[in-house]
Design an enzyme around this catalytic site. Structure first.
Site, PDB file in Angstrom:
ATOM      1  N   ASP A  47      11.783   7.735  84.554  1.00 19.11           N
ATOM      2  CA  ASP A  47      10.042   7.467  84.297  1.00 19.11           C
ATOM      3  C   ASP A  47       8.828   8.174  84.448  1.00 19.11           C
ATOM      4  OD1 ASP A  47       7.969   5.212  84.863  1.00 19.11           O
ATOM      5  OD2 ASP A  47       9.529   3.546  85.212  1.00 19.11           O
ATOM      6  N   ASN A 100      15.172   1.483  78.726  1.00 19.74           N
ATOM      7  CA  ASN A 100      14.137  -0.354  79.182  1.00 19.74           C
ATOM      8  C   ASN A 100      13.308   0.239  78.586  1.00 19.74           C
ATOM      9  OD1 ASN A 100      13.793  -2.789  80.919  1.00 19.74           O
ATOM     10  ND2 ASN A 100      13.031  -0.991  82.710  1.00 19.74           N
ATOM     11  N   TYR A 170       4.472  -5.508  69.651  1.00 23.44           N
ATOM     12  CA  TYR A 170       5.069  -6.030  70.423  1.00 23.44           C
ATOM     13  C   TYR A 170       6.410  -6.562  69.727  1.00 23.44           C
ATOM     14  CZ  TYR A 170       7.526  -6.442  74.897  1.00 23.44           C
ATOM     15  OH  TYR A 170       8.782  -6.216  75.970  1.00 23.44           O
TER      16      TYR A 170
END
Length: 264
Positions: A47, A100, A170
């Protein structure tokens, strides 16, 4: 399915497998990492948010999970490659990849800038490509692997976002995830590598939950009203779907996008 035992304990559904989870600092990524850990996986987490990533790692370590972290922007090649190689160097194999990383900058189509359009597509698609690109050779060599990418119900348009904010970038990006897994599943089938996606609906995460609850209280086209089950989903419910797809129970499923969206 037969449950194996080791030293008197039930073995988890992904016992001793090595999983890379991106976007693991919070929200769905953290929930997925925790769920895989509960079922016996060893974790490499990536991340850009260092503090959140270390909190997730601490939670995993507290339950006895072997964990390694890589902080960096996974839309850039070097951090993405480093995350995958770190997993292999630390654990000696790579069995599971969960892509993710994602997010949005919402705006109506006539107000959205090209810069924000490019940002959203890059964030949602480039990290998925890069981490998959670097993970696949390891999985091909061992002739096994599970890849799950996080798409979204938005891949078909999200009514409440479209009406009140605008979300074309998106939606386009998450539709791209669906197309990505369809093709890559075909490319990798001969190596016994399963490639699937999970498409969440409105989920009560740290980042999205407040806005979704506000829409439920104020908007005609609200998430709860437009979702047949009439409620927000929980991160654990998405994590359970990912766990299924990376387990042996889903050995004959590939190229599929599984909706976890309350029937929407």
């Amino acid at each position: 399915m037969t449950i194996k035992k080791i030293e008197g304990k039930d073995m988890g559904r992904v016992q001793d497998r090595v999983a890379v989870v991106t976007g693991a600092a919070n929200g769905l990524g953290k929930a997925i990492a925790m769920r895989l850990a509960e079922e016996g996986a060893r974790l490499a987490l990536g991340d850009i948010e260092a503090a959140g990533l270390e909190r997730t790692a601490a939670s995993l370590t507290a339950i006895g999970t072997e964990t390694v972290t890589v902080t960096g922007d996974l839309t850039e090649e070097e951090p993405a490659q480093h995350l995958i190689q770190t997993a292999v160097d630390r654990f000696g194999q790579l069995d599971i990849l969960v892509n993710n990383v994602g997010g949005s900058r919402n705006a109506k189509i006539w107000e959205m800038t090209a810069e924000n359009w490019d940002f959203v597509l890059r964030l949602n698609l480039r990290s998925t490509f890069l981490c998959t690109h670097h993970a696949v050779p390891h999985m091909m060599q061992q002739r096994s692997g599970k890849i799950v990418c996080i798409s979204s119900g938005a891949r078909e348009g999200t009514p409440w976002t479209a009406y009140y904010q605008g979300g074309a970038a998106y939606s386009a990006a998450k539709a791209g995830v669906h197309g990505f897994i369809r093709d890559v599943a075909l490319e990798l089938a001969e190596y016994s590598i399963n490639v699937n996606a999970v498409a969440p609906g409105p989920i009560d995460t740290e980042r999205a939950g407040e806005n979704l609850r506000h829409l439920n209280e104020t908007a005609d086209y609200s998430p709860n009203r437009m979702t047949p089950l009439g409620r927000l989903g929980q991160p654990l419910e998405v994590a359970n779907a990912v766990l299924f797809l990376v387990s042996d129970e889903a050995a004959y499923i590939t190229g599929h996008t599984m909706a976890v969206a309350g029937g929407r």
